[in-house]
Design an enzyme around this catalytic site. Structure first.
Site, mmCIF file in Angstrom:
data_model
loop_
_atom_site.group_PDB
_atom_site.id
_atom_site.type_symbol
_atom_site.label_atom_id
_atom_site.label_comp_id
_atom_site.label_asym_id
_atom_site.label_seq_id
_atom_site.Cartn_x
_atom_site.Cartn_y
_atom_site.Cartn_z
ATOM 1 N N ARG A 88 0.852 -1.183 0.000
ATOM 2 C CA ARG A 88 0.000 0.000 0.000
ATOM 3 C C ARG A 88 0.892 1.238 0.000
ATOM 4 N NH1 ARG A 88 -3.549 -2.536 -1.609
ATOM 5 N NH2 ARG A 88 -5.655 -2.836 -0.840
ATOM 6 N N GLU B 70 -4.018 7.756 -4.914
ATOM 7 C CA GLU B 70 -4.291 7.014 -6.148
ATOM 8 C C GLU B 70 -5.531 7.562 -6.832
ATOM 9 O OE1 GLU B 70 -4.202 2.762 -5.650
ATOM 10 O OE2 GLU B 70 -2.192 2.807 -4.805
ATOM 11 N N HIS C 192 -1.357 0.159 -9.745
ATOM 12 C CA HIS C 192 -2.055 -0.716 -8.786
ATOM 13 C C HIS C 192 -2.746 -1.870 -9.536
ATOM 14 C CE1 HIS C 192 -4.143 -0.849 -4.596
ATOM 15 N NE2 HIS C 192 -3.906 -2.058 -5.063
HETATM 16 N N1 NAD Z 1 -0.876 -4.327 -5.303
HETATM 17 C C1 NAD Z 1 -1.978 -5.046 -5.223
HETATM 18 O O1 NAD Z 1 -2.751 -5.125 -6.160
HETATM 19 C C2 NAD Z 1 -2.267 -5.793 -3.961
HETATM 20 C C3 NAD Z 1 -3.020 -6.976 -4.030
HETATM 21 C C4 NAD Z 1 -3.239 -7.693 -2.860
HETATM 22 C C5 NAD Z 1 -2.741 -7.221 -1.650
HETATM 23 N N2 NAD Z 1 -2.063 -6.069 -1.599
HETATM 24 C C6 NAD Z 1 -1.508 -5.579 -0.329
HETATM 25 O O2 NAD Z 1 -0.433 -6.438 0.021
HETATM 26 C C7 NAD Z 1 -0.251 -6.412 1.447
HETATM 27 C C8 NAD Z 1 -0.063 -7.832 1.973
HETATM 28 O O3 NAD Z 1 -1.206 -8.608 1.675
HETATM 29 P P1 NAD Z 1 -1.318 -10.106 2.260
HETATM 30 O O4 NAD Z 1 -2.499 -10.725 1.618
HETATM 31 O O5 NAD Z 1 -0.003 -10.786 2.187
HETATM 32 O O6 NAD Z 1 -1.652 -9.769 3.777
HETATM 33 P P2 NAD Z 1 -1.524 -10.748 5.040
HETATM 34 O O7 NAD Z 1 -2.455 -10.196 6.048
HETATM 35 O O8 NAD Z 1 -1.665 -12.166 4.624
HETATM 36 O O9 NAD Z 1 0.004 -10.523 5.499
HETATM 37 C C9 NAD Z 1 0.454 -9.363 6.107
HETATM 38 C C10 NAD Z 1 1.595 -9.744 7.026
HETATM 39 O O10 NAD Z 1 2.132 -8.538 7.563
HETATM 40 C C11 NAD Z 1 2.502 -8.812 8.911
HETATM 41 N N3 NAD Z 1 2.563 -7.556 9.653
HETATM 42 C C12 NAD Z 1 1.547 -6.771 10.034
HETATM 43 N N4 NAD Z 1 2.011 -5.691 10.682
HETATM 44 C C13 NAD Z 1 3.361 -5.808 10.702
HETATM 45 C C14 NAD Z 1 4.408 -5.013 11.205
HETATM 46 N N5 NAD Z 1 4.166 -3.861 11.825
HETATM 47 N N6 NAD Z 1 5.686 -5.441 11.036
HETATM 48 C C15 NAD Z 1 5.950 -6.608 10.396
HETATM 49 N N7 NAD Z 1 4.992 -7.410 9.900
HETATM 50 C C16 NAD Z 1 3.711 -7.017 10.047
HETATM 51 C C17 NAD Z 1 1.427 -9.749 9.434
HETATM 52 O O11 NAD Z 1 1.902 -10.489 10.528
HETATM 53 C C18 NAD Z 1 1.162 -10.620 8.209
HETATM 54 O O12 NAD Z 1 1.938 -11.793 8.266
HETATM 55 C C19 NAD Z 1 -1.452 -5.655 1.991
HETATM 56 O O13 NAD Z 1 -1.067 -4.324 2.242
HETATM 57 C C20 NAD Z 1 -2.447 -5.663 0.858
HETATM 58 O O14 NAD Z 1 -3.299 -4.569 0.910
HETATM 59 C C21 NAD Z 1 -1.793 -5.346 -2.735
#
Ligand code: NAD
Length: 322
Positions: free
Chosen positions: A231, A260, A279
């Site tokens: 994000r 965005e 994105h």
């Molecule tokens: N670019 C895109 O099109 C797109 C698509 C899907 C997801 N995303 C983004 O990707 C990111 C990850 O998605 P995901 O499905 O893997 O999420 P997820 O919830 O499966 O994983 C997130 C991880 O971050 C860890 N985390 C949270 N806070 C933390 C911190 N302060 N320090 C270290 N680790 C921390 C959590 O423990 C978790 O393991 C999200 O921000 C989501 O919005 C973007």
């Protein structure tokens, strides 16, 4: 039941909803005033990337679930949904592979500069290849993965496939899970110092806003490549701009932005050592199909067929007591 689609989804999602007997309204004008009007009598909403203000939620008298077409949910107020006893769904099994492949594409393109080689070959300058800037291997380089959830883990698998040394910072994940993947757990302090590549997979929240800023960049190698597909806001864009301009790091790839779409005169657009995508890391055809089906099933099964619901996809299941 009536389902509102805020933004369009793949036809396969429509088929799921129709086959369950729902009526569907697709809303293209996502202004709060229009959403209030059009969504007033829906029981479920499938939400793409538009903001969902609380005043719209208040205007929906029968709303029981909002399902994100995706996994991030910073465009909706989860605490407010909890207060109103409304479920929040995500497409937990749909996105990770597509986003992980996007990360690898950034890594490869930012180190191999394929576009320069292509330009040279087309322009009859085949023999001038020695004049191209150096390019690099991923082999045996150190990659730091920030956030080891669904996407971070898929990125790790692919990096291991390239024989990279994979370091993970995620204090919320059991050390054994990280080790069983063949990865190493690391602190941010050591991770920033050792990384040749950094890939960000954190949610955006108070704790992670500006996670990468001028202080963290100061610790990095000047050859470091940073990729953010998580994000906008997790990286401070002004600090990133200064670091790239002053060659404090080698390059960056961004799929997500603080605002965005980003403004047309965004300073990052003036730099050559950054690659930008709109994105769309999760918008491969396969992934769009999966997200449409999964979000439609989550809404439909939540409303009328709970036995089939993948409960892991409901973010506030504990708060709702289900
Ligand atoms: N670019 C895109 O099109 C797109 C698509 C899907 C997801 N995303 C983004 O990707 C990111 C990850 O998605 P995901 O499905 O893997 O999420 P997820 O919830 O499966 O994983 C997130 C991880 O971050 C860890 N985390 C949270 N806070 C933390 C911190 N302060 N320090 C270290 N680790 C921390 C959590 O423990 C978790 O393991 C999200 O921000 C989501 O919005 C973007």
């Amino acid at each position: 039941m009536k389902i509102g689609l805020v933004g369009s989804i793949h036809e396969l999602g429509w088929e799921v909803l129709r086959s369950q007997g729902h009526s569907i309204i697709e809303v293209a004008d996502v202004s709060a005033s229009n959403l209030k009007k059009e969504l007033a009598d829906v029981s479920g909403i499938i939400l793409r990337t538009a903001q969902m203000p609380n005043e719209v939620i208040d205007a929906c008298s029968d709303l029981q679930i909002i399902a994100r077409h995706g996994v991030g949910y910073d465009n909706v107020d989860l605490n407010y949904l909890n207060k109103k006893n409304i479920a929040l769904g995500v497409t937990g099994t749909a996105n990770a592979v597509s986003v992980a492949e996007h990360v690898m594409t950034f890594f490869l393109q930012l180190t191999k500069n394929i576009h320069l080689s292509d330009e040279l070959t087309r322009n009859g300058k085949f023999q001038e290849k020695a004049n191209l800037p150096s390019f690099f291997e991923l082999y045996q380089k150190n990659v730091l993965i920030l956030g080891f959830g669904r996407i971070g883990q898929e990125v790790a698998r692919r990096c291991l496939g390239f024989d990279m040394n994979v370091y993970v910072y995620d204090p919320y994940v059991d050390l054994k899970i990280i080790q069983n993947f063949g990865c190493h757990s690391i602190t941010t302090e050591d991770g920033f110092k050792t990384a040749d590549f950094i890939s960000i997979h954190l949610p955006l929240n108070q704790e992670t806003k500006n996670f990468i800023n001028s202080n963290s960049i100061k610790k990095m190698k000047d050859s470091c490549v940073i990729v953010n597909t998580a994000r906008g806001g997790v990286i401070n864009e002004e600090d990133l701009y200064n670091a790239l301009k002053n060659k404090q790091i080698r390059a960056a790839g961004l799929d997500v932005f603080e605002q965005e779409p980003p403004p047309a005169n965004h300073p990052l657009f003036s730099l050559k050592n950054i690659l930008l995508t709109p994105h769309n890391a999760a918008l491969s055809l396969e992934c769009r199909k999966r997200m449409a089906i999964e979000s439609a099933e989550t809404v439909s099964f939540f409303l009328k067929d709970r036995d089939k619901l993948n409960i892991q996809n409901i973010i506030n299941r504990k708060e709702l007591g289900i």
